[in-house]
Write an enzyme that holds these catalytic residues in place. Structure first.
Site, PDB file in Angstrom:
ATOM      1  N   ASP A  12       0.883  -1.160   0.000  1.00 47.29           N
ATOM      2  CA  ASP A  12       0.000   0.000   0.000  1.00 47.29           C
ATOM      3  C   ASP A  12       0.917   1.206   0.000  1.00 47.29           C
ATOM      4  OD1 ASP A  12      -1.564   2.166   0.680  1.00 47.29           O
ATOM      5  OD2 ASP A  12      -2.728   1.114   2.210  1.00 47.29           O
ATOM      6  N   TYR A 229       0.824   0.300  14.927  1.00 44.89           N
ATOM      7  CA  TYR A 229      -0.103   0.043  13.833  1.00 44.89           C
ATOM      8  C   TYR A 229       0.211   0.964  12.658  1.00 44.89           C
ATOM      9  CZ  TYR A 229      -4.298  -0.377  11.087  1.00 44.89           C
ATOM     10  OH  TYR A 229      -5.165  -0.579  10.039  1.00 44.89           O
ATOM     11  N   LYS A 232      -3.122  -2.494   7.909  1.00 43.05           N
ATOM     12  CA  LYS A 232      -3.207  -3.949   8.022  1.00 43.05           C
ATOM     13  C   LYS A 232      -2.326  -4.565   6.931  1.00 43.05           C
ATOM     14  CE  LYS A 232      -5.206  -6.357  11.203  1.00 43.05           C
ATOM     15  NZ  LYS A 232      -4.773  -6.168  12.588  1.00 43.05           N
TER      16      LYS A 232
HETATM   17  C1  F6R Z   1      -7.634  -0.282   7.717  1.00 40.42           C
HETATM   18  C2  F6R Z   1      -7.407   1.049   7.189  1.00 40.42           C
HETATM   19  C3  F6R Z   1      -8.373   2.105   7.521  1.00 40.42           C
HETATM   20  C4  F6R Z   1      -7.739   3.188   8.394  1.00 40.42           C
HETATM   21  C5  F6R Z   1      -8.755   4.282   8.753  1.00 40.42           C
HETATM   22  C6  F6R Z   1      -8.145   5.423   9.552  1.00 40.42           C
HETATM   23  O1  F6R Z   1      -6.575  -1.124   7.373  1.00 40.42           O
HETATM   24  O2  F6R Z   1      -6.449   1.301   6.515  1.00 40.42           O
HETATM   25  O3  F6R Z   1      -9.518   1.579   8.116  1.00 40.42           O
HETATM   26  O4  F6R Z   1      -7.215   2.631   9.558  1.00 40.42           O
HETATM   27  O5  F6R Z   1      -9.308   4.822   7.570  1.00 40.42           O
HETATM   28  O6  F6R Z   1      -7.073   5.932   8.846  1.00 40.42           O
HETATM   29  P1  F6R Z   1      -6.245   7.231   9.322  1.00 40.42           P
HETATM   30  O7  F6R Z   1      -5.838   7.008  10.733  1.00 40.42           O
HETATM   31  O8  F6R Z   1      -5.109   7.251   8.355  1.00 40.42           O
HETATM   32  O9  F6R Z   1      -7.188   8.394   9.149  1.00 40.42           O
HETATM   33 MG    MG Z   2      -5.140  -2.283   2.067  1.00 40.40          MG
HETATM   34 MG    MG Z   3      -4.211   2.188   2.941  1.00 42.32          MG
END
Ligand code: F6R
Ligand code: MG
Ligand code: MG
Length: 366
Positions: A12, A229, A232
């Site tokens: 990603d 974190y 994922k």
């Molecule tokens: C799950 C994922 C999303 C982000 C969520 C918050 O793998 O990538 O669910 O965790 O959109 O993202 P931030 O903290 O970047 O705003």
């Molecule tokens: Mg992804």
């Molecule tokens: Mg992403």
């Protein structure tokens, strides 16, 4: 002739509209890089696609698994996509999975996910490449078990003498960095005792008992590399099919049940894994539900004929409907376990920062 290796390497490196979908320009830049590698004789063939916000590179070559030139090629392409597209367009989380500055010989442990399998190309050799978004490598445990060890899923285990001997599973403990081999059907209960904990034990490889390579999966856990974190570790997996291996239909059958996986919103929730076509490989509701695509290819002298978009079929509509019902049911739990992941898994998220604030407010009760 040297054996063929299929390498699937993914990352990603930023996406369009939050963590939703890879930008077409990112795919274009990746294709150009891999086309050049074909012209330079480094790889034989390639296919670039995306599952949600993950950019997936399939490469075929004769350089074996863990080859540093192939890993560097993928690393350089992810870097180039980040610099040429993700950053200038200010795509979301540009370069996210590239956890280190410089390439150091093997892309494993640097952020991107890797599944590789080396084998002698058979007279006709079908393969299925799976890619999932908003989940983690342990998500393959249940379907890989069903494909290679469950006679209620794979009729060939009972009917076909070439499969009847069973399969050998390699299971990695992602926390200890140690692996164990277990034979099925003899050690089926031992295998299940491990892989039922998919956050810790992950199936990395499957072989037929005579040593024929049957499947390979990515095992990267970003949080274990970064200690926090990051995103994922949306996994990939390669499964070989037919003629003494499970049929394509037996491989897909394992996904007809939308089992619960860890991931979804903020990598912190359990949700159903929904099999979808490439067109629907983009997460929406609560950044999900987690999705999986299956691309079928025929290999010929290392060239990839395909893909067949295998979940693009009304036969999986029922599974998708159940997945939507489960998604709804799980969502109604809001922030409560077991819809939200348990404390062990939440340790790598931002939840501990919130809990830290409350620490001083606890009074001892006599
Ligand atoms: C799950 C994922 C999303 C982000 C969520 C918050 O793998 O990538 O669910 O965790 O959109 O993202 P931030 O903290 O970047 O705003
Ligand atoms: Mg992804
Ligand atoms: Mg992403």
């Amino acid at each position: 002739m040297a054996k063929i290796t299929v390498s699937v390497i993914k990352a990603d490196v930023g996406s369009l509209a939050g963590h939703h979908v890879v930008h077409p320009k990112q795919i274009e830049v990746a294709k150009q890089g891999l086309q050049l590698a074909v012209e330079n004789g480094l790889i034989i063939d390639y296919y670039v696609f995306n599952c949600g916000d993950d950019l997936e590179l399939i490469m075929t070559h004769r350089r074996g698994e863990n080859n540093s030139e192939i890993h560097k090629l993928a690393w350089d392409i992810f870097k180039e996509v980040t610099e040429k597209v993700s950053k200038p367009l200010k795509l979301y989380a540009a370069g996210q999975d590239l956890l280190v500055e410089a390439f150091s010989g093997n892309i494993r442990g640097m952020g991107p996910g890797v599944a590789e399998i080396e084998f002698e190309e058979r007279p006709s050799d079908p393969i299925v490449v799976f890619a999932a978004d908003k989940t983690e490598p342990g998500a393959w445990n249940l379907p890989l078990f069903k494909i290679f060890a469950d006679p209620f899923n794979t009729a060939g285990l009972v009917i076909d003498p070439r499969l009847h001997q069973g399969f050998k599973f390699v299971v990695l403990d992602v926390f200890e960095g140690a692996e164990v081999e277990l034979n099925c059907p003899e050690e089926m209960y031992d295998l299940l005792a491990l892989i039922g904990t998919p956050s810790k034990y992950v199936i990395s490889k499957v072989f037929r008992k005579d040593g024929l390579p049957a499947a390979a999966a990515s095992t990267t856990r970003l949080s274990l590399i970064a200690g926090r974190y990051v995103g994922k570790d949306d996994p990939v997996c390669i499964v070989r099919a037919q003629k003494g291996l499970p049929a394509v239909g037996e491989i897909l059958e394992a996904f007809a049940f939308p089992h619960l996986v860890a991931g979804w919103m903020r990598g912190s929730h359990h949700g159903p894994l929904m099999p979808v076509s490439l067109i629907d490989a983009k997460c929406t509701r609560f950044d999900g539900p987690p999705r999986v695509v299956a691309l079928g290819f025929q290999l010929h002298d290392g060239l990839l004929e395909g893909p067949a978009d295998l979940f693009d079929d009304p036969a999986f509509d029922y599974t998708r409907r159940i997945a939507c019902e489960i998604a709804d049911y799980m969502r109604r739990h809001g922030p409560f376990m077991p819809a939200r992941l348990g404390p062990d898994e939440m340790e790598y998220t931002t939840l501990p920062q919130v809990l830290e604030k409350l620490k001083g407010r606890f009074r001892k009760v006599e």
